[in-house]
Write an enzyme that holds these catalytic residues in place. Structure first.
Site, PDB file in Angstrom:
ATOM      1  N   GLY A  14     -36.121 -52.631  59.524  1.00 47.09           N
ATOM      2  CA  GLY A  14     -36.505 -51.952  58.288  1.00 47.09           C
ATOM      3  C   GLY A  14     -37.573 -52.720  57.521  1.00 47.09           C
ATOM      4  N   VAL A  16     -37.340 -54.325  54.609  1.00 40.45           N
ATOM      5  CA  VAL A  16     -36.871 -55.633  54.144  1.00 40.45           C
ATOM      6  C   VAL A  16     -36.602 -56.547  55.342  1.00 40.45           C
ATOM      7  CG1 VAL A  16     -35.052 -56.845  52.861  1.00 40.45           C
ATOM      8  CG2 VAL A  16     -35.931 -54.675  52.018  1.00 40.45           C
ATOM      9  N   ARG A  41     -30.874 -46.319  66.769  1.00 43.68           N
ATOM     10  CA  ARG A  41     -32.273 -45.856  66.816  1.00 43.68           C
ATOM     11  C   ARG A  41     -33.244 -46.941  67.257  1.00 43.68           C
ATOM     12  NH1 ARG A  41     -30.831 -42.876  62.069  1.00 43.68           N
ATOM     13  NH2 ARG A  41     -31.301 -44.660  60.770  1.00 43.68           N
ATOM     14  N   SER A  42     -32.881 -48.181  67.005  1.00 46.80           N
ATOM     15  CA  SER A  42     -33.796 -49.285  67.334  1.00 46.80           C
ATOM     16  C   SER A  42     -33.530 -49.876  68.718  1.00 46.80           C
ATOM     17  CB  SER A  42     -33.684 -50.388  66.283  1.00 46.80           C
ATOM     18  OG  SER A  42     -34.168 -49.921  65.051  1.00 46.80           O
ATOM     19  N   CYS A 130     -33.862 -54.914  43.059  1.00 45.22           N
ATOM     20  CA  CYS A 130     -35.227 -55.444  42.925  1.00 45.22           C
ATOM     21  C   CYS A 130     -35.757 -55.391  41.489  1.00 45.22           C
ATOM     22  CB  CYS A 130     -36.176 -54.698  43.855  1.00 45.22           C
ATOM     23  SG  CYS A 130     -35.810 -52.946  44.040  1.00 45.22           S
ATOM     24  N   GLN A 157     -41.725 -47.918  39.922  1.00 46.29           N
ATOM     25  CA  GLN A 157     -41.269 -48.486  41.190  1.00 46.29           C
ATOM     26  C   GLN A 157     -42.014 -47.913  42.390  1.00 46.29           C
ATOM     27  OE1 GLN A 157     -36.752 -48.796  39.434  1.00 46.29           O
ATOM     28  NE2 GLN A 157     -36.929 -49.045  41.645  1.00 46.29           N
ATOM     29  N   SER A 160     -41.907 -48.339  48.600  1.00 50.52           N
ATOM     30  CA  SER A 160     -41.312 -49.211  49.624  1.00 50.52           C
ATOM     31  C   SER A 160     -39.884 -49.618  49.275  1.00 50.52           C
ATOM     32  CB  SER A 160     -42.167 -50.454  49.849  1.00 50.52           C
ATOM     33  OG  SER A 160     -42.340 -51.157  48.637  1.00 50.52           O
ATOM     34  N   GLY A 161     -39.501 -49.532  48.000  1.00 48.05           N
ATOM     35  CA  GLY A 161     -38.128 -49.821  47.588  1.00 48.05           C
ATOM     36  C   GLY A 161     -37.124 -48.940  48.308  1.00 48.05           C
ATOM     37  N   ARG A 236     -40.284 -43.448  39.885  1.00 47.35           N
ATOM     38  CA  ARG A 236     -40.962 -43.693  41.168  1.00 47.35           C
ATOM     39  C   ARG A 236     -42.437 -43.317  41.018  1.00 47.35           C
ATOM     40  NH1 ARG A 236     -38.695 -46.488  44.901  1.00 47.35           N
ATOM     41  NH2 ARG A 236     -37.012 -45.034  45.350  1.00 47.35           N
ATOM     42  N   HIS A 243     -43.203 -53.450  42.233  1.00 48.97           N
ATOM     43  CA  HIS A 243     -42.702 -52.696  41.084  1.00 48.97           C
ATOM     44  C   HIS A 243     -43.315 -53.290  39.812  1.00 48.97           C
ATOM     45  CE1 HIS A 243     -39.960 -50.915  43.804  1.00 48.97           C
ATOM     46  NE2 HIS A 243     -38.816 -51.412  43.386  1.00 48.97           N
TER      47      HIS A 243
HETATM   48  O1  25A Z   1     -27.455 -47.554  51.311  1.00 53.90           O
HETATM   49  P1  25A Z   1     -28.390 -48.091  50.277  1.00 53.90           P
HETATM   50  O2  25A Z   1     -27.980 -49.429  49.692  1.00 53.90           O
HETATM   51  O3  25A Z   1     -28.635 -47.104  49.174  1.00 53.90           O
HETATM   52  O4  25A Z   1     -29.826 -48.373  51.023  1.00 53.90           O
HETATM   53  C1  25A Z   1     -30.493 -47.418  51.846  1.00 53.90           C
HETATM   54  C2  25A Z   1     -31.887 -47.845  52.206  1.00 53.90           C
HETATM   55  O5  25A Z   1     -32.367 -48.791  51.258  1.00 53.90           O
HETATM   56  C3  25A Z   1     -33.188 -49.720  51.917  1.00 53.90           C
HETATM   57  C4  25A Z   1     -33.037 -49.605  53.439  1.00 53.90           C
HETATM   58  O6  25A Z   1     -34.254 -49.107  54.033  1.00 53.90           O
HETATM   59  C5  25A Z   1     -32.005 -48.517  53.611  1.00 53.90           C
HETATM   60  O7  25A Z   1     -32.469 -47.538  54.512  1.00 53.90           O
HETATM   61  N1  25A Z   1     -32.798 -50.971  51.320  1.00 53.90           N
HETATM   62  C6  25A Z   1     -31.598 -51.587  51.313  1.00 53.90           C
HETATM   63  N2  25A Z   1     -31.612 -52.681  50.564  1.00 53.90           N
HETATM   64  C7  25A Z   1     -32.848 -52.780  50.043  1.00 53.90           C
HETATM   65  C8  25A Z   1     -33.481 -53.700  49.186  1.00 53.90           C
HETATM   66  N3  25A Z   1     -32.859 -54.754  48.669  1.00 53.90           N
HETATM   67  C9  25A Z   1     -33.591 -51.700  50.540  1.00 53.90           C
HETATM   68  N4  25A Z   1     -34.844 -51.546  50.214  1.00 53.90           N
HETATM   69  C10 25A Z   1     -35.400 -52.444  49.389  1.00 53.90           C
HETATM   70  N5  25A Z   1     -34.755 -53.487  48.876  1.00 53.90           N
HETATM   71  P2  25A Z   1     -35.092 -49.831  55.211  1.00 53.90           P
HETATM   72  O8  25A Z   1     -35.861 -48.783  55.891  1.00 53.90           O
HETATM   73  O9  25A Z   1     -35.851 -50.949  54.685  1.00 53.90           O
HETATM   74  O10 25A Z   1     -34.036 -50.460  56.207  1.00 53.90           O
HETATM   75  C11 25A Z   1     -33.300 -49.728  57.062  1.00 53.90           C
HETATM   76  C12 25A Z   1     -32.735 -50.727  58.059  1.00 53.90           C
HETATM   77  O11 25A Z   1     -31.378 -50.458  58.148  1.00 53.90           O
HETATM   78  C13 25A Z   1     -31.101 -50.209  59.545  1.00 53.90           C
HETATM   79  N6  25A Z   1     -29.979 -49.367  59.677  1.00 53.90           N
HETATM   80  C14 25A Z   1     -29.793 -48.143  59.187  1.00 53.90           C
HETATM   81  N7  25A Z   1     -28.609 -47.661  59.581  1.00 53.90           N
HETATM   82  C15 25A Z   1     -28.042 -48.618  60.362  1.00 53.90           C
HETATM   83  C16 25A Z   1     -28.906 -49.722  60.401  1.00 53.90           C
HETATM   84  N8  25A Z   1     -28.627 -50.819  61.086  1.00 53.90           N
HETATM   85  C17 25A Z   1     -27.417 -50.874  61.751  1.00 53.90           C
HETATM   86  N9  25A Z   1     -26.548 -49.858  61.769  1.00 53.90           N
HETATM   87  C18 25A Z   1     -26.807 -48.726  61.091  1.00 53.90           C
HETATM   88  N10 25A Z   1     -25.946 -47.702  61.132  1.00 53.90           N
HETATM   89  C19 25A Z   1     -32.346 -49.559  60.037  1.00 53.90           C
HETATM   90  O12 25A Z   1     -32.492 -49.584  61.400  1.00 53.90           O
HETATM   91  C20 25A Z   1     -33.383 -50.430  59.380  1.00 53.90           C
HETATM   92  O13 25A Z   1     -33.537 -51.619  60.115  1.00 53.90           O
HETATM   93  P3  25A Z   1     -32.910 -48.224  62.174  1.00 53.90           P
HETATM   94  O14 25A Z   1     -32.787 -48.550  63.583  1.00 53.90           O
HETATM   95  O15 25A Z   1     -32.098 -47.078  61.611  1.00 53.90           O
HETATM   96  O16 25A Z   1     -34.362 -47.890  61.858  1.00 53.90           O
HETATM   97  C21 25A Z   1     -35.356 -48.620  62.560  1.00 53.90           C
HETATM   98  C22 25A Z   1     -36.713 -47.999  62.308  1.00 53.90           C
HETATM   99  O17 25A Z   1     -36.694 -46.628  62.675  1.00 53.90           O
HETATM  100  C23 25A Z   1     -37.200 -45.820  61.614  1.00 53.90           C
HETATM  101  N11 25A Z   1     -36.378 -44.610  61.618  1.00 53.90           N
HETATM  102  C24 25A Z   1     -35.180 -44.488  61.061  1.00 53.90           C
HETATM  103  N12 25A Z   1     -34.726 -43.260  61.212  1.00 53.90           N
HETATM  104  C25 25A Z   1     -35.669 -42.567  61.885  1.00 53.90           C
HETATM  105  C26 25A Z   1     -36.744 -43.431  62.148  1.00 53.90           C
HETATM  106  N13 25A Z   1     -37.830 -43.050  62.797  1.00 53.90           N
HETATM  107  C27 25A Z   1     -37.898 -41.763  63.225  1.00 53.90           C
HETATM  108  N14 25A Z   1     -36.915 -40.878  63.000  1.00 53.90           N
HETATM  109  C28 25A Z   1     -35.784 -41.231  62.373  1.00 53.90           C
HETATM  110  N15 25A Z   1     -34.824 -40.338  62.152  1.00 53.90           N
HETATM  111  C29 25A Z   1     -37.032 -46.607  60.398  1.00 53.90           C
HETATM  112  O18 25A Z   1     -38.061 -46.322  59.486  1.00 53.90           O
HETATM  113  C30 25A Z   1     -37.100 -48.033  60.849  1.00 53.90           C
HETATM  114  O19 25A Z   1     -38.422 -48.539  60.762  1.00 53.90           O
HETATM  115  O1  L14 Z   2     -30.103 -51.112  44.767  1.00 54.44           O
HETATM  116  O2  L14 Z   2     -35.448 -47.057  45.943  1.00 54.44           O
HETATM  117  O3  L14 Z   2     -31.232 -52.519  45.957  1.00 54.44           O
HETATM  118  O4  L14 Z   2     -36.729 -48.459  44.839  1.00 54.44           O
HETATM  119  C1  L14 Z   2     -33.357 -51.017  45.968  1.00 54.44           C
HETATM  120  C2  L14 Z   2     -34.514 -50.077  46.105  1.00 54.44           C
HETATM  121  C3  L14 Z   2     -31.953 -49.127  45.078  1.00 54.44           C
HETATM  122  C4  L14 Z   2     -33.149 -48.215  45.239  1.00 54.44           C
HETATM  123  C5  L14 Z   2     -31.046 -51.383  45.526  1.00 54.44           C
HETATM  124  C6  L14 Z   2     -35.615 -48.092  45.306  1.00 54.44           C
HETATM  125  C7  L14 Z   2     -32.021 -50.332  45.978  1.00 54.44           C
HETATM  126  C8  L14 Z   2     -34.422 -48.977  45.095  1.00 54.44           C
END
Ligand code: 25A
Ligand code: L14
Length: 332
Positions: A14, A16, A41-42, A130, A157, A160-161, A236, A243
């Site tokens: 992802g 982050v 997916r990865s 963040c 914001q 990319s968040g 947003r 941000h």
């Molecule tokens: O649940 P929350 O807390 O509300 O957070 C949800 C989202 O917030 C981001 C993070 O996005 C997450 O999706 N996030 C969390 N904390 C954050 C922070 N502090 C934050 N953002 C900013 N600050 P992300 O895209 O950065 O990271 C996603 C990662 O999580 C992996 N993941 C998801 N489900 C998983 C999992 N890992 C293990 N088990 C699970 N069940 C995800 O891996 C990614 O590493 P991935 O394999 O799902 O995705 C890999 C690449 O593939 C792209 N992709 C995803 N879905 C699709 C896709 N491409 C095509 N089609 C799709 N359907 C993704 O873009 C990624 O690059």
């Molecule tokens: O709580 O979408 O860490 O800009 C961080 C990214 C909440 C959403 C969290 C965004 C997320 C936020």
């Protein structure tokens, strides 16, 4: 004596996750073994670290054998499900999601503000939201000196968040809009290109969003002061990285804008960028890829007795997420 650690990155593919790898490289974090974990997916992907390719493994409850430190950023539901297994396996987890932030047993840490709280951990340390991180980095030195009573903040914001998919969609929407082609928002509720969305995360019963309420509760927990009143509006904006925040505070003691600037000049993690008459103020394009929280537009709030306004900008993926988590790991 230096020791090397077994590190697992959960959510490695992802936005982050990628930043974790780059910052671990830059800061030469002492790594023995590196494990990259992501979803189904990865599968089959590999990521580069220090010039070497590492395969991405699928996250399971057995992923944590022998792991010392877990850097987690795969969303709150993944953290809730898997981090207890990591703790059982003996790892310390630094969690970027919102899952454990308000848990009384879990420290919520910004190293420049409350490093002492790390010691209380029982296997999980939470990385704040963040928007909250960059705000408290800027406000902690002022709170120490003049005691902040109330904060009114509006955030701007970047996309990319919300993860890599939102970054991709802003690019796609912008290209479609410029080419006069129709498009259907997917990751966003509405058009984000050339627009603003006054909603981040879901709405709560009090008509604030969850993101806004995170800023209220997390600010108090990090600053260790439940008397601070916070009113947030989170927006947003069509910016890729960093941000920005308009922050207004009311303090108990009087503090002049000049005194505040002097404190900010010496504050850890802060870079003062404040020379308005020469058009010097922080912008998101200045903060992108940088570690510091940029502060400018510091001025007296002339509408109240003890008030200040300022403009705070930081890279949400670095200081807002990956960098702050790695700073916590370094303190550990
Ligand atoms: O649940 P929350 O807390 O509300 O957070 C949800 C989202 O917030 C981001 C993070 O996005 C997450 O999706 N996030 C969390 N904390 C954050 C922070 N502090 C934050 N953002 C900013 N600050 P992300 O895209 O950065 O990271 C996603 C990662 O999580 C992996 N993941 C998801 N489900 C998983 C999992 N890992 C293990 N088990 C699970 N069940 C995800 O891996 C990614 O590493 P991935 O394999 O799902 O995705 C890999 C690449 O593939 C792209 N992709 C995803 N879905 C699709 C896709 N491409 C095509 N089609 C799709 N359907 C993704 O873009 C990624 O690059
Ligand atoms: O709580 O979408 O860490 O800009 C961080 C990214 C909440 C959403 C969290 C965004 C997320 C936020």
């Amino acid at each position: 004596m230096s020791k090397n650690y077994n590190v697992a990155v959960m959510g490695a593919t992802g936005a982050v996750g990628n930043s974790f790898l780059r910052i671990l490289e830059e800061r030469k974090f002492p790594i023995k073994n590196l494990k990259l974990l992501a979803s189904e997916r990865s599968k089959g992907k590999a990521l580069k670290f220090m010039g070497k390719e590492y395969p991405v493994e699928i996250l399971t409850h057995n992923s944590f054998d022998g792991v010392d430190i877990v850097l987690a950023s795969a969303g709150a539901s993944r953290s809730l499900e898997f981090l207890p297994s990591a703790v059982k396996a003996g790892a310390v987890c630094i969690d970027n999601s919102s899952a454990f932030r308000m848990d009384k047993e879990v420290p919520l840490v910004v190293p420049e503000v409350n490093p002492q709280d790390i010691k209380k951990h029982k296997g999980i340390i939470a990385n704040p939201n963040c928007s909250t991180i960059q705000m408290v980095v800027a406000l902690a030195p002022i709170h120490k000196k003049a005691k902040i009573k109330r904060i009114v903040v509006t955030t701007f914001q970047s996309v990319s968040g919300g993860g890599q998919k939102k970054v991709n969609e802003l690019r796609e929407q912008t290209a479609a809009w410029l080419a006069n082609k129709p498009f259907k928002p997917a990751e966003f509720p509405y058009q984000i290109a050339f627009n603003l969305l006054p909603q981040i995360d879901v709405f709560m019963d009090n008509d604030y969003t969850k993101e806004e309420m995170k800023m209220v509760h997390e600010t108090r927990k990090i600053m260790g002061d439940d008397s601070i009143r916070v009113n947030a509006t989170c927006v947003r904006v069509p910016v890729f990285y960093a941000h920005s925040e308009s922050v207004n505070i009311e303090t108990k003691e009087y503090i002049s804008a000049n005194e505040a600037r002097e404190l900010l000049l010496k504050a850890p993690g802060v870079k003062l960028v404040d020379d308005p008459h020469n058009k010097v103020y922080p912008m998101p394009i200045d903060a992108e890829g940088k570690d510091a929280t940029l502060v400018g537009r510091v001025r007296q709030d002339e509408s109240i007795k003890n008030g200040l306004s300022m403009w705070v900008v930081a890279d949400n993926i670095r200081k807002g997420a990956a960098l702050n988590a790695i700073q916590i790991a370094e303190l550990l």
